[in-house]
Design a protein around this motif. Structure first.
Motif, short mmCIF file in Angstrom:
data_model
loop_
_atom_site.label_atom_id
_atom_site.label_comp_id
_atom_site.label_asym_id
_atom_site.label_seq_id
_atom_site.Cartn_x
_atom_site.Cartn_y
_atom_site.Cartn_z
N ASN A 94 -0.70 1.56 0.70
CA ASN A 94 0.71 1.35 0.32
C ASN A 94 1.09 2.07 -0.97
O ASN A 94 0.67 3.20 -1.21
N ALA A 95 1.89 1.40 -1.80
CA ALA A 95 2.45 2.05 -2.99
C ALA A 95 1.37 2.50 -3.97
O ALA A 95 1.53 3.50 -4.66
N HIS A 96 0.26 1.76 -4.01
CA HIS A 96 -0.82 2.11 -4.95
C HIS A 96 -1.35 3.51 -4.65
O HIS A 96 -1.43 4.37 -5.54
N CYS A 255 12.51 4.91 -5.09
CA CYS A 255 13.20 5.53 -3.95
C CYS A 255 12.29 5.60 -2.73
O CYS A 255 12.71 5.30 -1.60
N HIS A 256 11.05 6.00 -2.94
CA HIS A 256 10.10 6.07 -1.83
C HIS A 256 9.92 4.69 -1.19
O HIS A 256 9.90 4.56 0.05
N ALA A 257 9.78 3.66 -2.01
CA ALA A 257 9.57 2.31 -1.49
C ALA A 257 10.78 1.85 -0.67
O ALA A 257 10.63 1.24 0.40
N HIS A 258 11.98 2.14 -1.17
CA HIS A 258 13.19 1.77 -0.44
C HIS A 258 13.25 2.50 0.90
O HIS A 258 13.54 1.89 1.94
N ASN A 259 12.99 3.82 0.89
CA ASN A 259 13.06 4.60 2.12
C ASN A 259 12.04 4.12 3.14
O ASN A 259 12.29 4.13 4.35
N MET A 265 9.56 5.72 6.59
CA MET A 265 8.92 6.86 5.96
C MET A 265 9.46 6.98 4.54
O MET A 265 10.51 6.40 4.22
N VAL A 266 8.75 7.70 3.67
CA VAL A 266 9.07 7.64 2.24
C VAL A 266 10.29 8.45 1.85
O VAL A 266 10.70 8.41 0.69
#
Length: 284
Positions: A94-96, A255-259, A265-266
């Motif tokens: 994920n985000a990590h 922004c990537h997390a929202h997308n 997709m990011v």
């Protein structure tokens, strides 16, 4: 000099190294191989005491079409290439893992190039898009041909600009907002008027004019050149540029997390070029 898969390294004169991105069919899109080829070539030039000035150029019709978003054979940061940063966590989910990857291949490696001890000159022709801007903005001087065009269209993809976010420093706050909000291109002449580009020259004279500039710089004492670059860079650092870049990078990740939640997709797929856009079923 070493040989590389995606770049050429030339020595037009003993004191001048010329690094040429050499993926003309891909319009010099920067894949992971090119990222680490560039880093190795920069390192070699810095460690060679005979070299005083480094030129960065591109082969083919355009300087750079940005980051290569197509899947490639070597695309795992921290696995396919030894990392140069100190973040780690590339295999984390994920985000990590995403944050770790982008810290390494976009933010920290560009900062590393910006802080190379020796003067660097970007020799820009044709289009310079998105990640290509990161390359030229990491250089000390920019000489552009009169046909050069610059653009950061990343807002179209649902993200607040490229990871090396120095737009307000390079363009001024209002022009930075205009070009980001609209995703419009700006010409070499406009870039020169805004102070982003040092010189605009005819396309046919570009390489010769850059070499002449490099030659004049190389005539100066090496230690004085290094310390002068350090003095200017540290002055900009004291003004707050590193902290500004870091906070913009955090917003980039948001922004990537929202997308990812919105589109699976990011980035917003509607802003992708058709050549790299996934079919709707694959993007879900």
């Amino acid at each position: 000099m070493s040989s590389f898969e995606t770049i050429l390294v030339e020595r037009p004169e003993p004191a001048i190294a010329r690094i040429v991105m050499n993926r003309p069919d891909a319009r010099n899109a920067q894949n992971l191989q090119m990222t680490y080829d560039l880093n190795a070539a920069f390192d070699e030039a810095v460690q060679d005491d005979a070299v005083k000035v480094i030129i960065l150029a591109g082969n083919g019709p355009h300087f750079s079409s940005g980051h290569d978003l197509r899947p490639g054979g070597k695309n795992a940061a921290g696995v396919d290439f030894p990392p140069v940063g100190n973040w780690g966590g590339f295999a984390e989910p994920n985000a990590h893992g995403r944050f770790a990857r982008e810290q390494e291949i976009y933010l920290q490696i560009t900062r590393r190039w910006r802080n190379l001890a020796k003067p660097t000159i970007a020799e820009v022709h044709g289009k310079c898009i998105a990640g290509g801007l990161m390359l030229v903005w990491a250089c000390d001087l920019i000489v552009a041909s009169d046909d050069a065009q610059f653009c950061d269209p990343v807002v179209t993809m649902g993200v607040c600009g490229v990871e090396w976010f120095v737009h307000p420093w390079e363009l001024g706050p209002r022009k930075a907002k205009e070009f980001l909000f609209t995703a419009d291109s700006w010409s070499a002449e406009v870039a020169h008027q805004l102070g982003m580009v040092n010189q605009v020259v005819p396309r046919a004279e570009l390489s010769a004019r850059v070499l002449d500039l490099a030659r004049r710089i190389a005539s100066k004492p090496s230690f004085a050149l290094k310390l002068t670059k350090e003095a200017v860079n540290r002055s900009v650092d004291v003004m707050g540029q590193p902290a500004a870049i870091d906070q913009a990078f955090a917003l980039h990740q948001l922004c990537h997390a929202h997308n990812l939640q919105e589109f699976g997709m990011v980035i917003d797929p509607s802003g992708l070029h058709p050549s790299v856009r996934k079919p709707p079923a694959a993007a879900e």
